[in-house]
Write a protein that holds these residues in place. Structure first.
Motif, PDB file in Angstrom:
ATOM      1  N   TYR A 114       0.669  -1.039   0.109  1.00 45.07           N
ATOM      2  CA  TYR A 114      -0.092  -0.050   0.047  1.00 45.07           C
ATOM      3  C   TYR A 114       0.902   1.218   0.020  1.00 45.07           C
ATOM      4  N   ALA A 115       2.184   1.171   0.112  1.00 45.57           N
ATOM      5  CA  ALA A 115       3.126   2.356   0.256  1.00 45.57           C
ATOM      6  C   ALA A 115       4.069   2.523  -0.737  1.00 45.57           C
ATOM      7  N   ARG A 116       3.654   1.774  -1.977  1.00 45.39           N
ATOM      8  CA  ARG A 116       4.614   1.960  -3.016  1.00 45.39           C
ATOM      9  C   ARG A 116       4.248   2.896  -4.017  1.00 45.39           C
ATOM     10  N   GLY A 117       5.193   3.507  -4.455  1.00 44.08           N
ATOM     11  CA  GLY A 117       4.919   4.737  -5.502  1.00 44.08           C
ATOM     12  C   GLY A 117       4.147   5.919  -4.674  1.00 44.08           C
ATOM     13  N   LYS A 118       4.394   6.033  -3.465  1.00 44.14           N
ATOM     14  CA  LYS A 118       3.925   7.146  -2.397  1.00 44.14           C
ATOM     15  C   LYS A 118       4.845   8.103  -2.187  1.00 44.14           C
ATOM     16  N   LEU A 119       4.487   9.586  -1.985  1.00 39.05           N
ATOM     17  CA  LEU A 119       5.375  10.502  -1.485  1.00 39.05           C
ATOM     18  C   LEU A 119       5.253  10.668  -0.021  1.00 39.05           C
ATOM     19  N   GLY A 120       6.405  10.786   0.541  1.00 34.55           N
ATOM     20  CA  GLY A 120       6.361  11.062   2.040  1.00 34.55           C
ATOM     21  C   GLY A 120       7.612  11.763   2.302  1.00 34.55           C
ATOM     22  N   THR A 121       7.773  11.999   3.783  1.00 37.98           N
ATOM     23  CA  THR A 121       8.734  12.905   4.209  1.00 37.98           C
ATOM     24  C   THR A 121       9.695  12.348   5.219  1.00 37.98           C
ATOM     25  N   ILE A 122      10.995  12.347   5.415  1.00 35.59           N
ATOM     26  CA  ILE A 122      11.932  11.597   6.147  1.00 35.59           C
ATOM     27  C   ILE A 122      11.566  12.269   7.422  1.00 35.59           C
ATOM     28  N   GLU A 123      11.184  11.672   8.566  1.00 33.79           N
ATOM     29  CA  GLU A 123      10.892  12.123   9.878  1.00 33.79           C
ATOM     30  C   GLU A 123      11.840  11.874  10.908  1.00 33.79           C
ATOM     31  N   ARG A 124      12.630  10.773  10.667  1.00 31.92           N
ATOM     32  CA  ARG A 124      13.654  10.385  11.495  1.00 31.92           C
ATOM     33  C   ARG A 124      14.811   9.543  10.455  1.00 31.92           C
ATOM     34  N   VAL A 125      16.128   9.680  11.005  1.00 33.65           N
ATOM     35  CA  VAL A 125      17.190   8.880  10.445  1.00 33.65           C
ATOM     36  C   VAL A 125      17.209   7.706  11.601  1.00 33.65           C
ATOM     37  N   GLN A 126      17.301   6.667  11.382  1.00 35.17           N
ATOM     38  CA  GLN A 126      17.153   5.315  12.210  1.00 35.17           C
ATOM     39  C   GLN A 126      18.609   4.921  12.421  1.00 35.17           C
ATOM     40  N   GLY A 127      19.256   4.893  11.530  1.00 40.81           N
ATOM     41  CA  GLY A 127      20.626   4.529  11.639  1.00 40.81           C
ATOM     42  C   GLY A 127      20.900   3.131  10.520  1.00 40.81           C
ATOM     43  N   LEU A 128      21.899   2.402  10.668  1.00 39.63           N
ATOM     44  CA  LEU A 128      22.191   1.302   9.678  1.00 39.63           C
ATOM     45  C   LEU A 128      21.569   0.121  10.114  1.00 39.63           C
TER      46      LEU A 128
END
Length: 217
Positions: free
Chosen positions: A154-168
């Motif tokens: 359901y989330a493919r091809g969708k526009l979003g915003t980076i809210e947090r960089v979680q790490g590696l």
């Protein structure tokens, strides 16, 4: 993969209505199946993503007609036979069990709590740094892999915003298939409900996504 397990956003399934006083286990066999997971995991028979992918490969009708812990049991049986730990004849009681060919790590009492409550983190300190930063707009790739992925349909091809960089973190798409850890950056990406489903309720949803799932806008 695009399987029946990926139910998020599908129409016609009705609301999720959990029982008010649902027991932890509905039957004794469910308790025993639950106990098998940490035992087999500590024994090194599979990783979490191999386990998930075994469930994803269930026949659609079997998946929908079976319960949560029946999915677990199916995964155990599938993986142990595929890896040659047991034979199909042993599984079906047509042959006597054979002893392991090499030493096996056993789940001891002191390991139960850390394994069951803590699990095994996929976080790592090595790998390539990601392409995106906090606040960047990104679009998820429209992927339709035949293998395991943590990018919901359901989330493919969708526009979003980076809210947090979680790490590696270890990449589930590769480790599920024995292709190595191939760590990459993971981000918490927020999407509006209208972007995902054309609805304003709930207002938004945040999904942890790997760098390779994303494209710059």
């Amino acid at each position: 993969m695009n399987g029946i397990h990926d139910l998020g956003g599908m129409h016609g399934l009705g609301p999720v209505a959990p029982p008010a006083h649902e027991p932890v286990f509905h039957a004794e066999w469910e308790r025993r199946v639950f106990a098998l997971f940490p035992s087999l995991f500590v024994g090194g028979y599979f990783n979490v993503d191999e386990f998930r992918h075994a469930i994803e490969r269930m026949a659609p009708s079997e998946y929908l007609e079976s319960s949560y812990y029946e999915h677990w049991l199916h995964a155990f049986e599938t993986l142990l036979v595929e890896k040659g730990v047991i034979s199909a004849e042993e599984l079906h009681g047509q042959a006597k069990p054979t002893a392991p060919t090499q030493p096996v790590t056993v789940l001891t009492p002191e390991l139960v709590q850390p394994v069951v409550l803590g699990g095994a983190s996929a976080r790592t300190s090595h790998g390539e740094r990601g392409r995106f930063q906090l606040g960047d707009q990104v679009r998820t790739r429209n992927l339709n892999p035949v293998g395991h992925t943590r990018l919901p349909r359901y989330a493919r091809g969708k526009l979003g915003t980076i809210e947090r960089v979680q790490g590696l973190f270890i990449t589930p798409d590769t480790v599920a298939h024995g292709l190595g850890e191939q760590p990459q950056q993971v981000y918490a990406v927020r999407f509006s409900a209208r972007e995902l489903w054309g609805s304003d309720s709930p207002d938004s949803i945040c999904i942890d996504l790997w760098d390779s799932y994303l494209e710059a806008v």
